[in-house]
Design an enzyme around this catalytic site. Sequence first.
Site, mmCIF file in Angstrom:
data_model
loop_
_atom_site.group_PDB
_atom_site.id
_atom_site.type_symbol
_atom_site.label_atom_id
_atom_site.label_comp_id
_atom_site.label_asym_id
_atom_site.label_seq_id
_atom_site.Cartn_x
_atom_site.Cartn_y
_atom_site.Cartn_z
ATOM 1 N N GLY A 1 -6.212 -31.215 9.989
ATOM 2 C CA GLY A 1 -6.180 -31.817 8.657
ATOM 3 C C GLY A 1 -6.442 -33.303 8.728
ATOM 4 N N SER A 2 -5.926 -34.006 7.744
ATOM 5 C CA SER A 2 -6.211 -35.439 7.614
ATOM 6 C C SER A 2 -5.407 -36.266 8.614
ATOM 7 C CB SER A 2 -5.871 -35.884 6.193
ATOM 8 O OG SER A 2 -4.484 -35.730 5.986
ATOM 9 N N LYS B 1 0.712 -21.772 8.196
ATOM 10 C CA LYS B 1 0.728 -22.293 6.816
ATOM 11 C C LYS B 1 -0.680 -22.690 6.398
ATOM 12 C CE LYS B 1 1.000 -25.953 4.454
ATOM 13 N NZ LYS B 1 0.134 -25.628 3.312
ATOM 14 N N GLU C 1 -6.133 -31.814 15.246
ATOM 15 C CA GLU C 1 -7.576 -31.844 14.975
ATOM 16 C C GLU C 1 -7.736 -32.599 13.664
ATOM 17 O OE1 GLU C 1 -9.781 -30.871 17.003
ATOM 18 O OE2 GLU C 1 -8.679 -29.541 18.344
ATOM 19 N N CYS D 1 -15.155 -31.879 9.073
ATOM 20 C CA CYS D 1 -14.643 -32.949 9.934
ATOM 21 C C CYS D 1 -15.766 -33.487 10.802
ATOM 22 C CB CYS D 1 -13.510 -32.427 10.795
ATOM 23 S SG CYS D 1 -13.950 -30.920 11.657
ATOM 24 N N GLY E 1 -1.612 -35.832 9.739
ATOM 25 C CA GLY E 1 -1.514 -35.661 11.200
ATOM 26 C C GLY E 1 -0.502 -36.632 11.800
ATOM 27 N N GLU F 1 -13.911 -41.852 6.235
ATOM 28 C CA GLU F 1 -14.328 -40.458 6.066
ATOM 29 C C GLU F 1 -14.350 -40.132 4.573
ATOM 30 O OE1 GLU F 1 -11.538 -37.246 7.084
ATOM 31 O OE2 GLU F 1 -13.177 -36.256 8.132
ATOM 32 N N ALA G 1 -3.733 -38.923 7.836
ATOM 33 C CA ALA G 1 -2.472 -39.341 7.223
ATOM 34 C C ALA G 1 -1.385 -38.301 7.505
ATOM 35 C CB ALA G 1 -2.660 -39.522 5.724
HETATM 36 P P1 NAD Z 1 -4.471 -32.413 4.660
HETATM 37 O O1 NAD Z 1 -3.983 -33.217 5.806
HETATM 38 O O2 NAD Z 1 -4.249 -32.925 3.288
HETATM 39 O O3 NAD Z 1 -3.807 -30.957 4.683
HETATM 40 C C1 NAD Z 1 -3.861 -30.136 5.823
HETATM 41 C C2 NAD Z 1 -2.690 -29.171 5.783
HETATM 42 O O4 NAD Z 1 -1.471 -29.919 5.926
HETATM 43 C C3 NAD Z 1 -2.565 -28.379 4.484
HETATM 44 O O5 NAD Z 1 -2.149 -27.066 4.796
HETATM 45 C C4 NAD Z 1 -1.454 -29.132 3.747
HETATM 46 O O6 NAD Z 1 -0.736 -28.353 2.818
HETATM 47 C C5 NAD Z 1 -0.549 -29.537 4.904
HETATM 48 N N1 NAD Z 1 0.333 -30.682 4.621
HETATM 49 C C6 NAD Z 1 0.214 -31.626 3.654
HETATM 50 N N2 NAD Z 1 1.213 -32.527 3.758
HETATM 51 C C7 NAD Z 1 1.989 -32.145 4.812
HETATM 52 C C8 NAD Z 1 3.152 -32.673 5.440
HETATM 53 N N3 NAD Z 1 3.750 -33.778 4.987
HETATM 54 N N4 NAD Z 1 3.643 -32.032 6.531
HETATM 55 C C9 NAD Z 1 3.057 -30.931 7.029
HETATM 56 N N5 NAD Z 1 1.948 -30.368 6.467
HETATM 57 C C10 NAD Z 1 1.417 -30.973 5.368
HETATM 58 O O7 NAD Z 1 -6.017 -32.146 4.950
HETATM 59 P P2 NAD Z 1 -7.053 -31.377 4.054
HETATM 60 O O8 NAD Z 1 -7.414 -32.226 2.870
HETATM 61 O O9 NAD Z 1 -6.565 -29.998 3.811
HETATM 62 O O10 NAD Z 1 -8.319 -31.287 5.052
HETATM 63 C C11 NAD Z 1 -9.250 -32.297 5.181
HETATM 64 C C12 NAD Z 1 -9.034 -33.068 6.469
HETATM 65 O O11 NAD Z 1 -8.989 -32.177 7.576
HETATM 66 C C13 NAD Z 1 -10.175 -34.016 6.775
HETATM 67 O O12 NAD Z 1 -9.670 -35.259 7.198
HETATM 68 C C14 NAD Z 1 -10.921 -33.325 7.896
HETATM 69 O O13 NAD Z 1 -11.670 -34.194 8.715
HETATM 70 C C15 NAD Z 1 -9.810 -32.656 8.628
HETATM 71 N N6 NAD Z 1 -10.332 -31.539 9.427
HETATM 72 C C16 NAD Z 1 -10.414 -31.677 10.780
HETATM 73 C C17 NAD Z 1 -10.947 -30.657 11.561
HETATM 74 C C18 NAD Z 1 -11.086 -30.813 13.054
HETATM 75 O O14 NAD Z 1 -11.315 -29.813 13.727
HETATM 76 N N7 NAD Z 1 -10.963 -31.997 13.614
HETATM 77 C C19 NAD Z 1 -11.358 -29.471 10.956
HETATM 78 C C20 NAD Z 1 -11.250 -29.353 9.584
HETATM 79 C C21 NAD Z 1 -10.730 -30.394 8.822
#
Ligand code: NAD
Length: 477
Positions: A227-228, A175, A249, A283, A232, A380, A230
């Site tokens: 992702g974030s 996804k 991650e 990130c 995660g 962040e 929250a």
């Molecule tokens: P996000 O958490 O908003 O979204 C990430 C993904 O999760 C998207 O595909 C989104 O549609 C999906 N999502 C949203 N709500 C969900 C839910 N309730 N259940 C399941 N999936 C859901 O993050 P973002 O804004 O897309 O990315 C930015 C964040 O990602 C930052 O915090 C960044 O540090 C982190 N990030 C981490 C790494 C790493 O390797 N550690 C790499 C890239 C980004």
Amino acid sequence: MTHAHYIDGHWVAGEGAELITVFDPSLGQPFAEFMASSTAQVDQAIAAARRALPAWRNISASERAAYLRGFAEQIEQRRESLIALQMQNNGKPHHEAVVDIDDAVSTFTYYAGLAEGLADQQRREVALSVPGFTSHTRLEPVGVVGLIVPWNFPLVTSAWKLAPALAAGCTVVLKPSEITPLIEQTYGHIAEALGLPAGVLNIVGGKAETGAALSNHPGINKLSFTGSNAVGGQVMRSSAAHCRPVTLELGGKSAIVVFDDCDLDQAVEWIVAGICWNAGQMCSATSRLLVQDNIADTLTERLKVALEKLRVGNPLTGEVDMGPLTSQAQWNKVNEYFAIARAEGLHCAAGGDVLPDLGWFVCPTLYTDVPLNSRLWSEEIFGPVLCSHRFSSEEQALSLANDSRFGLVATVISADLERAERVANTLEVGHVWINSIQAVFVETSWGGTKGSGIGRELGPWGLSAYQSVKHVTRCLG
Ligand code: NAD
């Protein structure tokens, strides 16, 4: 564009309720839209992956490797269109879009190589301390995996999951982020072009609802999420409810530690790259600058000049060093941090505001002598916003660097390599660069400590994340 989801080897139209609109952030204008997939379509994708699993896990690993090499070749063939799409949808400068393509290609090539070596690792005899038994190891795929990724490095974060998962013999439901969904659709087109068996790779598009449908589903064996924090946390709770493994991650607030024996010009280059690459939407952004007090004023002066010299603009209309932020939500968020900085009375040495252009641009920004209780020091921001703080001793630098709920990466800059190694060994993070730009190699690991996540991607660890260890023990009696 209507047929945006790749399920069981077919492109299908979304049957969900939400319209996904894809934007060019340099203009703040939409350029594509499609309907999200429905929960029923997520079910269908997982069912297809389950049906495809027995055959995919049972073909030889070298056959799987051939498909992975095919992915690498096909990305190469699509290089120019993928560069253009990343520039248009992410706002990446041309040279950064190129780096992402190279990264994805080397990831598929590397895991093809590991897959080719898998056969030799099966049936490895284990030396036992008790006579009368033999035992050997098998490395098996964990099964059907759900992969959820963000928007900042869409081609790359997906490759880091997809390539090792397929190499291990897992089948996949991916996804992508709703903000940059078209880039990962390319992986579906490549699967189709290569004749990858139906159901091995499925791609469902949508927002939180689609992601939650995938992460809550009883039909997956593992979820890998980038992702974030929250989201995660929510993904981890759904995995806990099913008692199944998860790789996370997450975010970071990483330190770059600069000692007074460094080459200042070189330090400026690495500091700027660590906060302005991808407009700071990394990130691993080294957003906390720790500088030894006797060079702090000089370094601030040079950083101010370097940040103000950066060419910020639309990557599609000219050569730029930094593009826009990728979404309006991210632009709003960074703008809110500028307001917080003003309210907190922070000293702004450069930037500190949005740019009055059409799209979602902000100024490369430096706040100096930021107090440790400032929200900008600990949270962040995910934009080109650097906060600095002085230190007087190695011990103080380490204590400040480690004083964070995150632990993703760090950079150490010093001419004293012994000291740099000592500091690197004590930093509570997953990756440290010494006197280097943030070079990421597919052979090394990626992942964090503390609030930055669970598990590792890349290298052999990235493959292990999709493998289950089995031992077969026999009594010789
Ligand atoms: P996000 O958490 O908003 O979204 C990430 C993904 O999760 C998207 O595909 C989104 O549609 C999906 N999502 C949203 N709500 C969900 C839910 N309730 N259940 C399941 N999936 C859901 O993050 P973002 O804004 O897309 O990315 C930015 C964040 O990602 C930052 O915090 C960044 O540090 C982190 N990030 C981490 C790494 C790493 O390797 N550690 C790499 C890239 C980004």
